[in-house]
Design an enzyme around this catalytic site. Structure first.
Site, short mmCIF file in Angstrom:
data_model
loop_
_atom_site.label_atom_id
_atom_site.label_comp_id
_atom_site.label_asym_id
_atom_site.label_seq_id
_atom_site.Cartn_x
_atom_site.Cartn_y
_atom_site.Cartn_z
CE1 TYR A 141 34.75 38.45 35.73
CE2 TYR A 141 35.45 38.33 38.01
CZ TYR A 141 35.53 37.87 36.72
OH TYR A 141 36.39 36.84 36.41
CG ASP A 225 47.88 38.56 25.02
OD1 ASP A 225 47.58 39.61 25.60
OD2 ASP A 225 47.26 38.11 24.05
CG ASP A 253 41.87 30.75 39.62
OD1 ASP A 253 42.10 31.22 40.75
OD2 ASP A 253 40.74 30.43 39.24
#
Length: 369
Positions: A141, A225, A253
């Protein structure tokens, strides 16, 4: 000492849910002798219309002095339409960087009363209590170079850079290890070290910190994963999950599936303590601005209200107040009160404001009991 809390409701459903959180803060100030100054300021499109910037420079500066900052949400069509320069200079990423709040804690708790809301099996999520520790000031980010450019033959290219230094990994690892030590003593560190060099460094540094400083904490490394699958399949195995900026964002989330809604997920982002013992703290619900339901009075305010509980715990060391608020929320849910996102079956839904009112009533009953 009277602590100052700066409130930035923001946009979308932010003002609606933060209004209920402020209502809870005011209840504690009045009934539990919690000494607070609550200072509400404009952020986002409202600030831009008044000041020409999305956060006033005086407010931006004061974020470093406040004992806590309560943030609602940002984004939506009106915000997206603002000039790019305005959005970059004071956006949420800039605020996090400015406050140096690199440690993002996202607790995930399963409520028995919501077992019929989650799409997961009730026996899989029952009694789940985990925390995602997300590194917040580095990674993809913030990495440079980044941007878009034109190559030969008019082909457009987008670039983002995943970069971490050893000190950045060490400091977030220590936060996660310390938290695990205070809880059940288990830490899962998430990476993609089977493919990416940055994550190879991440795994090596976390291992070293664990072996040299926290030998009493059980460390397990897990590829992202597999971690995503395990959070859904067997979330009870997790105590503290450590992840970098983007992976932590996604996994926390995803963990909303455990509670049944992102409207049940609060968060706190913390800096280090300075030489005067002050630490910046940014509290925000995980759910975002949800422009599709903004203004309808149907948003779930519980994540924002839970941020008040985190504030009592991390900024004010008022554990009894945190416990009281947690009990009140549990009683409200056990009584069957639901906003639309956590509604199940034929039970009717209540509004954002009514949910806040129910929490206040539960607090009042517990306080008098």
């Amino acid at each position: 000492m009277t602590a100052e809390v700066i409130v930035l409701p923001g946009e979308g459903i932010g003002p609606e849910v933060i209004a209920e959180a402020v209502k809870v803060l005011e209840w504690f100030r009045k009934h539990r002798d919690v000494h607070l100054i609550i200072r509400c300021e404009l952020y986002g499109t409202g600030a831009y219309e008044k000041y020409g910037v999305i956060v006033h420079e005086d407010v931006f500066s004061d974020l470093l002095k406040a004992h806590a900052v309560l943030f609602g949400a940002t984004g939506g069509p009106a915000f997206d339409a603002l000039p790019a320069e305005a959005k970059i200079s004071g956006n949420l990423l800039a605020i996090r960087k400015h406050m140096a709040v690199y440690a993002n804690l996202r607790p995930v708790q399963a409520y028995d009363a919501l077992s019929d809301v989650t799409s997961l099996k009730a026996e899989a999520v029952s009694n789940v209590d985990l925390v995602v520790v997300r590194e917040l000031n580095g990674g993809i980010y913030f990495g440079e170079p980044r941007g878009r450019d034109l190559m030969a033959a008019g082909i457009e290219r987008g670039t983002n850079t995943l970069v971490y230094t050893t000190p950045e990994i060490e400091r977030i690892a220590r936060v996660a290890f310390n938290l695990a030590r205070e809880r059940r003593g288990h830490l899962h560190s998430v990476d993609k070290s089977n493919v990416l060099e940055t994550y190879k460094l991440w795994r090596e540094v976390v291992t070293h910190v664990g072996e040299t400083e926290f030998p009493d904490v059980l460390l397990r490394h897990i590829i992202v994963d597999n971690c995503a699958m395990q959070i859904i399949q067997n979330p009870k195995q997790f105590d503290v999950i450590l992840a970098d900026n983007m992976v932590g964002d996604i996994l926390s989330d995803l963990a909303g599936a455990i509670t049944g809604s992102l409207g049940m997920l609060p968060s706190v982002s913390l800096s280090n303590f300075d030489e005067n013992g002050h630490r910046c703290a940014l509290y925000e619900p995980v759910h975002g601005s949800a422009p599709d339901i903004a203004g309808q009075g149907t948003a779930n305010p519980l994540a924002a209200i839970m941020c008040v509980g985190l504030m009592f715990e991390h900024s004010f060391q008022l554990s009894k107040e945190t416990e009281l608020l947690s009990k009140a929320i549990e009683k409200v849910l056990a009584a069957g009160f639901r906003t639309p996102d956590i509604q199940a079956g034929s039970l009717g839904a209540i509004s954002t404001k009514c949910m806040g009112d129910e929490v206040i009533q539960a607090l009042t009953r517990l306080n008098h009991g």
